[in-house]
Design a protein around this motif. Structure first.
Motif, mmCIF file in Angstrom:
data_model
loop_
_atom_site.group_PDB
_atom_site.id
_atom_site.type_symbol
_atom_site.label_atom_id
_atom_site.label_comp_id
_atom_site.label_asym_id
_atom_site.label_seq_id
_atom_site.Cartn_x
_atom_site.Cartn_y
_atom_site.Cartn_z
ATOM 1 N N VAL A 135 -3.395 13.551 -6.047
ATOM 2 C CA VAL A 135 -3.940 13.305 -4.884
ATOM 3 C C VAL A 135 -5.647 13.031 -4.818
ATOM 4 O O VAL A 135 -6.114 12.231 -4.165
ATOM 5 C CB VAL A 135 -3.770 14.314 -3.897
ATOM 6 N N TRP A 136 -6.474 13.523 -5.541
ATOM 7 C CA TRP A 136 -7.829 13.404 -5.642
ATOM 8 C C TRP A 136 -8.234 11.903 -6.110
ATOM 9 O O TRP A 136 -9.068 11.601 -5.528
ATOM 10 C CB TRP A 136 -8.276 14.211 -7.102
ATOM 11 N N PRO A 137 -7.604 11.287 -7.038
ATOM 12 C CA PRO A 137 -8.094 9.716 -7.199
ATOM 13 C C PRO A 137 -7.806 8.815 -5.879
ATOM 14 O O PRO A 137 -8.785 8.001 -5.613
ATOM 15 C CB PRO A 137 -7.053 9.278 -8.394
ATOM 16 N N GLY A 191 -2.063 24.095 10.325
ATOM 17 C CA GLY A 191 -2.254 22.770 9.963
ATOM 18 C C GLY A 191 -1.244 22.554 8.488
ATOM 19 O O GLY A 191 -0.732 23.575 8.182
ATOM 20 N N LEU A 192 -1.146 21.504 8.168
ATOM 21 C CA LEU A 192 -0.409 20.987 7.317
ATOM 22 C C LEU A 192 -0.921 19.786 6.464
ATOM 23 O O LEU A 192 -1.240 18.803 7.079
ATOM 24 C CB LEU A 192 1.060 20.556 7.739
ATOM 25 N N THR A 193 -0.980 19.850 4.968
ATOM 26 C CA THR A 193 -1.140 18.648 4.433
ATOM 27 C C THR A 193 0.035 18.245 3.651
ATOM 28 O O THR A 193 0.633 19.203 3.034
ATOM 29 C CB THR A 193 -2.426 18.891 3.611
ATOM 30 N N VAL A 194 0.185 16.969 3.636
ATOM 31 C CA VAL A 194 1.416 16.767 2.714
ATOM 32 C C VAL A 194 1.130 15.443 1.635
ATOM 33 O O VAL A 194 0.027 14.841 1.825
ATOM 34 C CB VAL A 194 2.448 15.964 3.668
ATOM 35 N N VAL A 195 1.908 15.080 1.006
ATOM 36 C CA VAL A 195 1.926 14.003 -0.061
ATOM 37 C C VAL A 195 3.130 13.012 0.232
ATOM 38 O O VAL A 195 4.265 13.590 0.664
ATOM 39 C CB VAL A 195 1.882 14.402 -1.286
ATOM 40 N N ALA A 196 2.942 11.639 -0.048
ATOM 41 C CA ALA A 196 3.925 10.841 0.151
ATOM 42 C C ALA A 196 4.304 10.375 -1.201
ATOM 43 O O ALA A 196 3.337 9.957 -1.946
ATOM 44 C CB ALA A 196 3.560 9.442 0.878
ATOM 45 N N ILE A 197 5.433 10.579 -1.528
ATOM 46 C CA ILE A 197 5.810 10.319 -3.027
ATOM 47 C C ILE A 197 6.932 9.123 -2.939
ATOM 48 O O ILE A 197 7.704 8.859 -2.253
ATOM 49 C CB ILE A 197 6.841 11.410 -3.463
ATOM 50 N N GLN A 198 6.680 8.221 -3.959
ATOM 51 C CA GLN A 198 7.367 7.071 -4.163
ATOM 52 C C GLN A 198 7.812 6.956 -5.804
ATOM 53 O O GLN A 198 6.856 6.843 -6.441
ATOM 54 C CB GLN A 198 6.750 5.880 -3.663
ATOM 55 N N HIS A 220 8.340 9.224 -7.930
ATOM 56 C CA HIS A 220 7.922 10.304 -8.774
ATOM 57 C C HIS A 220 6.540 10.158 -8.770
ATOM 58 O O HIS A 220 5.484 10.920 -9.500
ATOM 59 C CB HIS A 220 8.451 10.396 -10.152
ATOM 60 N N ARG A 221 5.566 9.137 -7.929
ATOM 61 C CA ARG A 221 4.127 9.258 -7.636
ATOM 62 C C ARG A 221 3.811 9.530 -6.553
ATOM 63 O O ARG A 221 4.334 9.039 -5.353
ATOM 64 C CB ARG A 221 4.073 7.854 -8.377
ATOM 65 N N VAL A 222 2.689 10.161 -6.498
ATOM 66 C CA VAL A 222 2.100 10.402 -5.031
ATOM 67 C C VAL A 222 1.510 8.988 -4.720
ATOM 68 O O VAL A 222 0.363 8.663 -5.589
ATOM 69 C CB VAL A 222 0.992 11.456 -5.179
ATOM 70 N N VAL A 223 1.569 8.583 -3.697
ATOM 71 C CA VAL A 223 1.253 7.328 -3.191
ATOM 72 C C VAL A 223 0.484 7.217 -1.813
ATOM 73 O O VAL A 223 -0.058 6.564 -1.654
ATOM 74 C CB VAL A 223 2.072 6.077 -2.876
ATOM 75 N N ALA A 280 -2.892 5.041 -1.280
ATOM 76 C CA ALA A 280 -3.389 4.443 -2.674
ATOM 77 C C ALA A 280 -3.528 2.882 -2.375
ATOM 78 O O ALA A 280 -2.896 2.319 -1.757
ATOM 79 C CB ALA A 280 -2.117 4.916 -3.824
ATOM 80 N N ALA A 281 -4.601 2.447 -2.938
ATOM 81 C CA ALA A 281 -4.891 0.999 -2.952
ATOM 82 C C ALA A 281 -3.976 0.233 -2.960
ATOM 83 O O ALA A 281 -3.651 -1.125 -2.525
ATOM 84 C CB ALA A 281 -6.245 0.995 -3.606
ATOM 85 N N ASP A 282 -3.126 0.397 -4.275
ATOM 86 C CA ASP A 282 -2.048 -0.652 -4.861
ATOM 87 C C ASP A 282 -0.655 -0.687 -3.679
ATOM 88 O O ASP A 282 -0.104 -1.451 -4.035
ATOM 89 C CB ASP A 282 -1.792 -0.345 -6.083
ATOM 90 N N VAL A 283 -0.616 0.197 -2.788
ATOM 91 C CA VAL A 283 0.621 0.104 -1.794
ATOM 92 C C VAL A 283 0.112 0.186 -0.645
ATOM 93 O O VAL A 283 1.090 0.122 0.300
ATOM 94 C CB VAL A 283 1.407 1.600 -2.317
ATOM 95 N N ARG A 284 -1.065 -0.188 -0.203
ATOM 96 C CA ARG A 284 -1.203 -0.507 1.277
ATOM 97 C C ARG A 284 -0.701 -1.516 1.834
ATOM 98 O O ARG A 284 -0.674 -2.636 0.985
ATOM 99 C CB ARG A 284 -2.908 -0.635 1.431
ATOM 100 N N GLY A 285 -0.333 -1.579 3.064
ATOM 101 C CA GLY A 285 0.286 -2.620 3.832
ATOM 102 C C GLY A 285 1.872 -2.652 3.347
ATOM 103 O O GLY A 285 2.658 -3.398 3.750
ATOM 104 N N ARG A 286 2.420 -1.565 2.724
ATOM 105 C CA ARG A 286 3.632 -1.383 2.383
ATOM 106 C C ARG A 286 4.466 -0.262 3.078
ATOM 107 O O ARG A 286 5.519 0.099 2.948
ATOM 108 C CB ARG A 286 4.014 -1.198 1.142
#
Length: 165
Positions: free
Chosen positions: A18-20, A53-60, A62-65, A89-95
């Motif tokens: 997530v940090w990156p 509150g809640l913080t989540v990750v989106a996984i695609q 096996h990778r956090v995107v 993540a920059a490489d999956v924006r717009g998807r």
């Protein structure tokens, strides 16, 4: 074509992925009003929400995107309105990752009985986000002129956006 996106609560072990994403978004200084020089620990403190509150990750695959945080917009008499923030993540924006997280946050807030969702500071230059939010039923209810200093566009407005449930 968008591959399936799984969304789940963040864990401490997710932070390495997530940090990156957070760092890249914050350092770019194009969309968030966070200090571009914030450290990983400062980012954790800012991004990871405590209950209610809640913080989540989106996984695609096996990778956090992406990551999102949501919760009450304010306390006390304003606690019936929710808010949320999203980073992809920059490489999956717009998807569709941002759309999936936005829909998740809206469903989460509705299930908890919030009256609506308010975004307090959407840079008007963040066209993709503004369009995404409008597709999800949000309206720009006001713009603070020149309240955001974009690194290449200079002073741009910050939208306040709202969606009633």
């Amino acid at each position: 074509m968008l591959r399936a996106v799984d969304i789940r609560e963040i864990s401490e072990t997710d932070w390495a992925q997530v940090w990156p994403i957070v760092r890249d978004v914050v350092e770019a200084a194009e969309t968030f009003v966070y200090d571009p020089s914030m450290s990983s620990s400062q980012a954790w403190q800012t991004w990871v929400e405590a209950p209610p509150g809640l913080t989540v990750v989106a996984i695609q695959e096996h990778r956090v995107v992406g990551t999102a945080k949501m919760g009450p917009n304010h306390g006390g008499p304003g606690s019936h309105v929710s808010t949320a923030s999203f980073m992809v993540a920059a490489d999956v924006r717009g998807r569709g990752v941002g759309t999936a997280m936005c829909r998740f946050a809206l469903a989460w807030a509705k299930e908890r009985g919030y009256a609506g969702m308010q975004f307090n500071a959407v840079a008007e230059s963040n066209y993709r986000a503004v369009e995404l939010y409008e597709r999800q039923g949000f309206t720009v209810i006001g713009t603070v002129p020149g309240a955001f200093v974009h690194p290449t566009m200079g002073h741009v407005g910050l939208h306040v956006m709202y969606r009633v449930f």
